[in-house]
Write a protein that holds these residues in place. Structure first.
Motif, PDB file in Angstrom:
ATOM      1  N   ASN A 112      -2.544   6.601  12.116  1.00  0.00           N
ATOM      2  CA  ASN A 112      -2.273   7.888  11.467  1.00  0.00           C
ATOM      3  C   ASN A 112      -2.584   9.057  12.394  1.00  0.00           C
ATOM      4  OD1 ASN A 112      -1.332   6.938   8.958  1.00  0.00           O
ATOM      5  ND2 ASN A 112      -3.423   6.611   8.229  1.00  0.00           N
ATOM      6  N   LEU A 113      -3.646   8.909  13.195  1.00  0.00           N
ATOM      7  CA  LEU A 113      -3.977   9.944  14.174  1.00  0.00           C
ATOM      8  C   LEU A 113      -2.853  10.086  15.201  1.00  0.00           C
ATOM      9  CD1 LEU A 113      -5.846  11.996  15.467  1.00  0.00           C
ATOM     10  CD2 LEU A 113      -7.021  10.104  16.631  1.00  0.00           C
ATOM     11  N   LYS A 114      -2.312   8.964  15.645  1.00  0.00           N
ATOM     12  CA  LYS A 114      -1.207   8.996  16.608  1.00  0.00           C
ATOM     13  C   LYS A 114       0.015   9.700  16.017  1.00  0.00           C
ATOM     14  CE  LYS A 114      -2.475   4.871  19.264  1.00  0.00           C
ATOM     15  NZ  LYS A 114      -2.096   3.476  19.610  1.00  0.00           N
ATOM     16  N   LYS A 115       0.270   9.438  14.731  1.00  0.00           N
ATOM     17  CA  LYS A 115       1.397  10.100  14.063  1.00  0.00           C
ATOM     18  C   LYS A 115       1.196  11.609  14.031  1.00  0.00           C
ATOM     19  CE  LYS A 115       2.647   6.302  10.927  1.00  0.00           C
ATOM     20  NZ  LYS A 115       2.705   5.891   9.492  1.00  0.00           N
TER      21      LYS A 115
ATOM     22  N   ARG B  47      -6.882   5.498   6.396  1.00  0.00           N
ATOM     23  CA  ARG B  47      -6.242   4.359   7.062  1.00  0.00           C
ATOM     24  C   ARG B  47      -4.960   3.894   6.368  1.00  0.00           C
ATOM     25  NH1 ARG B  47      -6.908  -0.986   4.116  1.00  0.00           N
ATOM     26  NH2 ARG B  47      -8.064  -0.337   2.246  1.00  0.00           N
ATOM     27  N   SER B  48      -4.614   4.512   5.244  1.00  0.00           N
ATOM     28  CA  SER B  48      -3.458   4.039   4.474  1.00  0.00           C
ATOM     29  C   SER B  48      -2.144   4.463   5.115  1.00  0.00           C
ATOM     30  CB  SER B  48      -3.524   4.561   3.039  1.00  0.00           C
ATOM     31  OG  SER B  48      -3.340   5.963   3.022  1.00  0.00           O
ATOM     32  N   LYS B  49      -1.096   3.700   4.869  1.00  0.00           N
ATOM     33  CA  LYS B  49       0.231   4.017   5.408  1.00  0.00           C
ATOM     34  C   LYS B  49       0.800   5.294   4.801  1.00  0.00           C
ATOM     35  CE  LYS B  49       1.464  -0.788   6.451  1.00  0.00           C
ATOM     36  NZ  LYS B  49       2.403  -1.894   6.184  1.00  0.00           N
ATOM     37  N   SER B  50       0.308   5.623   3.605  1.00  0.00           N
ATOM     38  CA  SER B  50       0.812   6.823   2.922  1.00  0.00           C
ATOM     39  C   SER B  50      -0.096   8.034   3.153  1.00  0.00           C
ATOM     40  CB  SER B  50       0.924   6.552   1.416  1.00  0.00           C
ATOM     41  OG  SER B  50      -0.354   6.224   0.872  1.00  0.00           O
ATOM     42  N   TYR B  51      -0.857   7.993   4.231  1.00  0.00           N
ATOM     43  CA  TYR B  51      -1.828   9.060   4.459  1.00  0.00           C
ATOM     44  C   TYR B  51      -1.170  10.443   4.555  1.00  0.00           C
ATOM     45  CZ  TYR B  51      -4.873  12.321   6.771  1.00  0.00           C
ATOM     46  OH  TYR B  51      -5.565  13.456   7.077  1.00  0.00           O
TER      47      TYR B  51
ATOM     48  N   ILE C  53      -6.234  16.600  12.577  1.00  0.00           N
ATOM     49  CA  ILE C  53      -6.508  15.988  13.884  1.00  0.00           C
ATOM     50  C   ILE C  53      -7.971  16.211  14.271  1.00  0.00           C
ATOM     51  CG2 ILE C  53      -6.003  16.148  16.351  1.00  0.00           C
ATOM     52  CD1 ILE C  53      -3.100  16.786  15.589  1.00  0.00           C
ATOM     53  N   LYS C  54      -8.464  17.410  14.030  1.00  0.00           N
ATOM     54  CA  LYS C  54      -9.866  17.710  14.326  1.00  0.00           C
ATOM     55  C   LYS C  54     -10.797  16.828  13.508  1.00  0.00           C
ATOM     56  CE  LYS C  54     -13.253  21.460  13.976  1.00  0.00           C
ATOM     57  NZ  LYS C  54     -13.468  22.856  13.526  1.00  0.00           N
TER      58      LYS C  54
ATOM     59  N   LYS D  33     -13.813  -2.678  11.505  1.00  0.00           N
ATOM     60  CA  LYS D  33     -13.024  -3.821  11.964  1.00  0.00           C
ATOM     61  C   LYS D  33     -11.629  -3.848  11.332  1.00  0.00           C
ATOM     62  CE  LYS D  33     -13.149  -8.889  12.228  1.00  0.00           C
ATOM     63  NZ  LYS D  33     -13.929 -10.120  11.905  1.00  0.00           N
ATOM     64  N   ASN D  34     -11.546  -3.500  10.048  1.00  0.00           N
ATOM     65  CA  ASN D  34     -10.286  -3.681   9.307  1.00  0.00           C
ATOM     66  C   ASN D  34      -9.520  -2.391   9.009  1.00  0.00           C
ATOM     67  OD1 ASN D  34     -10.421  -6.735   8.432  1.00  0.00           O
ATOM     68  ND2 ASN D  34     -12.478  -5.907   8.049  1.00  0.00           N
ATOM     69  N   TRP D  35     -10.216  -1.256   9.042  1.00  0.00           N
ATOM     70  CA  TRP D  35      -9.558  -0.015   8.665  1.00  0.00           C
ATOM     71  C   TRP D  35      -9.328   0.930   9.844  1.00  0.00           C
ATOM     72  CZ3 TRP D  35     -12.792   1.507   3.690  1.00  0.00           C
ATOM     73  CH2 TRP D  35     -12.608   0.509   2.716  1.00  0.00           C
ATOM     74  N   GLN D  36     -10.042   0.738  10.929  1.00  0.00           N
ATOM     75  CA  GLN D  36      -9.965   1.668  12.049  1.00  0.00           C
ATOM     76  C   GLN D  36      -8.570   1.723  12.663  1.00  0.00           C
ATOM     77  OE1 GLN D  36     -12.542   3.729  13.011  1.00  0.00           O
ATOM     78  NE2 GLN D  36     -11.022   4.720  14.341  1.00  0.00           N
ATOM     79  N   ASP D  37      -7.908   0.546  12.744  1.00  0.00           N
ATOM     80  CA  ASP D  37      -6.558   0.518  13.323  1.00  0.00           C
ATOM     81  C   ASP D  37      -5.588   1.400  12.534  1.00  0.00           C
ATOM     82  OD1 ASP D  37      -7.352  -1.124  15.333  1.00  0.00           O
ATOM     83  OD2 ASP D  37      -6.594  -2.983  14.431  1.00  0.00           O
TER      84      ASP D  37
END
Length: 400
Positions: free
Chosen positions: A187-190, A129-133, A162-163, A178-182
């Protein structure tokens, strides 16, 4: 045992700093510290007793120490190292067992059985979930390559990620969902966006290559270009050969006029008249043929609209339009490019008539070289006969 967490932190920091292979770019002390930090965040969200919270935090610190023994079975090795260390610290058997179970719960496909295992499991995968994933994930790919465990191309690695995001991983605790899924979804969208962009670019490049290799238009254009270039090169060669002969014969005639002809006024040199005449005659003939081979032939330079509409005029040859007004020629060119067949017909005519010009040039050149060769031979024979049978008893050397 209030100091056990601090002692464990010191032990793990020293162990991973000094005994871990430098090729571990992802599974290193930095990763362990990140897992511990996120473990504390999850512990703050749940009301667990101190003993259980302590066991989870100890497991977070010790869960990757097994990498110092190698990549394979690192969870089991981590459990062994943790058990040995905690026994040396006098930690109770029940607590050691709990820590060991939590470390083994971090295995990739393990399904947690209680909240404690869910917490350690979510903390271990919190980097998703991190921005630096994307940067962190790249470190893992390089780590696998450096350790010769697996080799992934950027494209294949993206697909594997992706898989994993879609089918293999999920957050277990309510707090993480609740807090990390977004962050995970972003990251998945990226990843998906990057895949689509690359796929689109790849498809575009493949299409370009396909069109380049399979398009008959390109082959036709190449054929005309190469043939035209070869024709023009042959024309240049013919002009060069004609100019060489023209220059040589001009030099010969100049020398004759300046050195031999003035001596013919003397009656004693009458025997040189016929050889000199043959020499000059053939040289002049060679010059005339050379001029004819290089002399340009320009046509009328005009056409009518009917000629264009009926496709009778070749607009690619300057001799057909050099007297036309600019606007008339522009109109004619626009009509030409509208019809692909007309374009190819014009190019074909251009090649054909250029071929006729080359045929004329090379025929004239062949005759020119033949005349020059015959003239030189006859002239030498004539001079020899004249000097041998008709010349004075003492041959005077002719100045050169």
């Amino acid at each position: 045992m209030a100091h056990i967490v601090k002692d464990t932190e010191d032990f793990v920091t020293d162990l991973l700093t000094h005994q871990l292979d430098s090729n571990y770019l992802y599974h290193n002390l930095r990763h362990t510290q990140r897992v511990v930090k996120n473990t504390k965040e999850l512990l703050d969200a749940y009301d667990l007793n101190d003993k259980e919270s302590e066991a989870i935090e100890l497991a977070a610190w010790l869960h990757d120490t097994g990498y110092t023994q190698g990549f394979n079975d690192h969870e089991k090795n981590s459990s062994i190292i943790a058990t040995k260390f905690l026994k040396e610290q006098g930690y109770d058997e029940e607590g050691i067992k709990k820590v060991s179970e939590l470390i083994l719960a971090t295995q990739r496909y393990y399904e947690p059985k209680n909240l404690s295992e869910e917490i350690i499991k979510d903390a271990d995968s919190s980097h998703l979930r991190s921005k630096s994933y994307l940067e962190t994930s790249e470190l893992l790919r390089e780590e696998l390559s450096k350790l010769e465990i697996a080799e992934f191309s950027p494209k294949k690695w993206r697909n594997e990620n992706i898989k994993m995001f879609r089918t293999e991983h999920r957050f277990y605790t309510d707090h993480a969902r609740k807090n990390w899924q977004d962050g995970k979804d972003k990251n998945l969208k990226k990843l998906v966006k990057s895949k689509k962009k690359l796929k689109k670019l790849t498809r575009k490049e493949e299409l370009k290559v396909k069109l380049k290799n399979e398009s008959p238009e390109r082959g036709i254009q190449t054929m005309f270009r190469v043939t035209m270039r070869n024709h023009l090169k042959l024309s240049d060669i013919a002009d060069t050969k004609a100019n060489i002969l023209l220059s040589v014969n001009a030099i010969i005639i100049s020398l004759m006029l300046s050195n031999l002809i003035p001596k013919l006024d003397d009656p004693q040199n009458d025997y040189l008249i016929y050889p000199a005449a043959i020499f000059v005659l053939f040289s002049v003939a060679s010059m005339i043929m050379s001029v004819l081979a290089t002399r340009p032939n320009v046509t009328g330079g005009e056409f009518t609209k009917e000629d264009v509409q009926q496709k009778k005029v070749n607009l690619l040859f300057f001799g057909n339009f050099h007297k036309m007004k600019l606007q008339d020629y522009e109109w004619a060119i626009q009509e030409l490019i509208k019809d692909q067949t007309y374009v190819y017909t014009s190019l074909t005519k251009d090649l054909y008539f250029l071929g006729l010009v080359l045929n004329r040039k090379y025929k004239l050149l062949r005759w020119t070289y033949t005349i020059f060769m015959v003239g030189m031979i006859l002239s030498v024979i004539a001079f020899f006969v004249a000097l041998k049978f008709y010349g004075p008893e003492k041959i005077i050397e002719l100045p050169t």
